[in-house]
Motif scaffolding. Structure first.
Motif, short mmCIF file in Angstrom:
data_model
loop_
_atom_site.label_atom_id
_atom_site.label_comp_id
_atom_site.label_asym_id
_atom_site.label_seq_id
_atom_site.Cartn_x
_atom_site.Cartn_y
_atom_site.Cartn_z
N ILE A 13 -9.74 9.48 -7.93
CA ILE A 13 -10.75 8.42 -7.85
C ILE A 13 -10.09 7.08 -7.57
O ILE A 13 -10.58 6.28 -6.77
CB ILE A 13 -11.61 8.38 -9.13
CG1 ILE A 13 -12.46 9.64 -9.21
CG2 ILE A 13 -12.47 7.14 -9.19
CD1 ILE A 13 -13.16 9.83 -10.55
N TRP A 14 -8.95 6.83 -8.20
CA TRP A 14 -8.19 5.60 -8.00
C TRP A 14 -7.67 5.52 -6.56
O TRP A 14 -7.53 4.43 -5.98
CB TRP A 14 -7.03 5.60 -8.98
CG TRP A 14 -6.17 4.39 -9.01
CD1 TRP A 14 -6.32 3.20 -8.35
CD2 TRP A 14 -4.97 4.25 -9.76
NE1 TRP A 14 -5.30 2.36 -8.66
CE2 TRP A 14 -4.46 2.97 -9.52
CE3 TRP A 14 -4.28 5.10 -10.63
CZ2 TRP A 14 -3.28 2.52 -10.10
CZ3 TRP A 14 -3.12 4.64 -11.20
CH2 TRP A 14 -2.63 3.36 -10.95
N LEU A 15 -7.41 6.66 -5.94
CA LEU A 15 -6.87 6.72 -4.59
C LEU A 15 -7.91 6.31 -3.54
O LEU A 15 -7.56 5.78 -2.48
CB LEU A 15 -6.39 8.14 -4.31
CG LEU A 15 -5.62 8.43 -3.05
CD1 LEU A 15 -4.33 7.62 -3.01
CD2 LEU A 15 -5.29 9.92 -3.00
N PRO B 101 -10.24 3.77 -3.25
CA PRO B 101 -10.23 2.38 -2.73
C PRO B 101 -8.93 2.01 -2.02
O PRO B 101 -8.93 1.19 -1.11
CB PRO B 101 -10.47 1.51 -3.96
CG PRO B 101 -10.20 2.36 -5.13
CD PRO B 101 -10.38 3.78 -4.70
N VAL B 102 -7.83 2.62 -2.42
CA VAL B 102 -6.56 2.33 -1.75
C VAL B 102 -6.62 2.82 -0.31
O VAL B 102 -6.24 2.11 0.61
CB VAL B 102 -5.38 2.99 -2.51
CG1 VAL B 102 -4.08 2.84 -1.72
CG2 VAL B 102 -5.23 2.40 -3.89
N ALA C 254 -8.88 11.30 -12.27
CA ALA C 254 -8.84 9.83 -12.32
C ALA C 254 -7.92 9.27 -11.24
O ALA C 254 -8.25 8.26 -10.60
CB ALA C 254 -8.39 9.37 -13.71
N CYS C 255 -6.79 9.92 -10.99
CA CYS C 255 -5.88 9.46 -9.94
C CYS C 255 -6.52 9.61 -8.56
O CYS C 255 -6.35 8.74 -7.70
CB CYS C 255 -4.57 10.25 -9.99
SG CYS C 255 -3.52 9.83 -11.39
N TRP D 12 -6.69 13.58 -15.85
CA TRP D 12 -5.69 12.67 -15.28
C TRP D 12 -5.68 12.78 -13.76
O TRP D 12 -5.70 11.76 -13.06
CB TRP D 12 -4.32 13.02 -15.86
CG TRP D 12 -3.19 12.21 -15.29
CD1 TRP D 12 -2.40 12.53 -14.24
CD2 TRP D 12 -2.75 10.94 -15.74
NE1 TRP D 12 -1.49 11.54 -14.01
CE2 TRP D 12 -1.68 10.56 -14.93
CE3 TRP D 12 -3.16 10.09 -16.77
CZ2 TRP D 12 -1.01 9.35 -15.11
CZ3 TRP D 12 -2.49 8.89 -16.94
CH2 TRP D 12 -1.43 8.53 -16.12
N LEU E 96 0.74 6.73 -6.74
CA LEU E 96 -0.39 7.61 -7.04
C LEU E 96 -0.05 9.07 -6.77
O LEU E 96 -0.45 9.95 -7.55
CB LEU E 96 -1.61 7.20 -6.22
CG LEU E 96 -2.36 6.00 -6.78
CD1 LEU E 96 -3.38 5.49 -5.76
CD2 LEU E 96 -3.05 6.36 -8.07
N ARG F 126 0.83 -1.22 0.00
CA ARG F 126 0.00 0.00 0.00
C ARG F 126 0.85 1.26 0.00
O ARG F 126 0.49 2.26 -0.59
CB ARG F 126 -0.95 0.02 1.19
CG ARG F 126 -2.14 -0.82 0.94
CD ARG F 126 -3.23 -0.53 1.94
NE ARG F 126 -4.32 -1.46 1.73
CZ ARG F 126 -4.36 -2.69 2.20
NH1 ARG F 126 -3.38 -3.13 2.92
NH2 ARG F 126 -5.38 -3.47 1.95
N GLN G 57 1.83 1.79 -3.48
CA GLN G 57 0.68 2.28 -4.24
C GLN G 57 0.44 3.76 -3.98
O GLN G 57 0.20 4.54 -4.91
CB GLN G 57 -0.58 1.48 -3.89
CG GLN G 57 -0.56 0.07 -4.40
CD GLN G 57 -1.79 -0.72 -3.96
OE1 GLN G 57 -2.63 -0.24 -3.21
NE2 GLN G 57 -1.88 -1.96 -4.42
#
Length: 59
Positions: A46-48, A50-51, A43-44, A40, A11, A4, A7
Motif C-alpha cells: 500500500i505504501w508503494l 503513491p511512490v 502495508a508495504c 507487514w 520498500l 525515489r 524509496q
C-alpha cells in the motif's frame, strides 16, 4: 541516485524481509508471526502505490 530510487529499494527490502518472516512463520507454525508478516507485506505494498504513482505523474 534519486530519492525515489532509494524509496523503492527500501520498500523492496521491507517486502523481502516480510517474505522471510512469512516463511519463518510457516516453518515454525506460529500464526502470530505469519499474520504479522502478511500485514507487514500488505502495508508495504500500500505504501508503494503513491511512490509509483508520483513517478508516473512526472512523465
Amino acid at each position: 541516485m534519486q530519492e525515489r530510487t532509494f524509496q523503492l529499494l527500501g520498500l523492496l527490502g521491507f517486502i523481502l524481509s516480510g517474505m522471510f518472516f512469512t516463511a519463518a512463520g510457516i516453518k515454525s507454525g506460529d500464526l502470530l508471526t505469519l499474520g504479522g508478516s502478511l500485514v507487514w507485506i500488505l502495508a508495504c505494498l500500500i505504501w508503494l502505490i503513491p511512490v509509483l504513482r508520483d513517478k508516473d505523474q512526472e512523465r
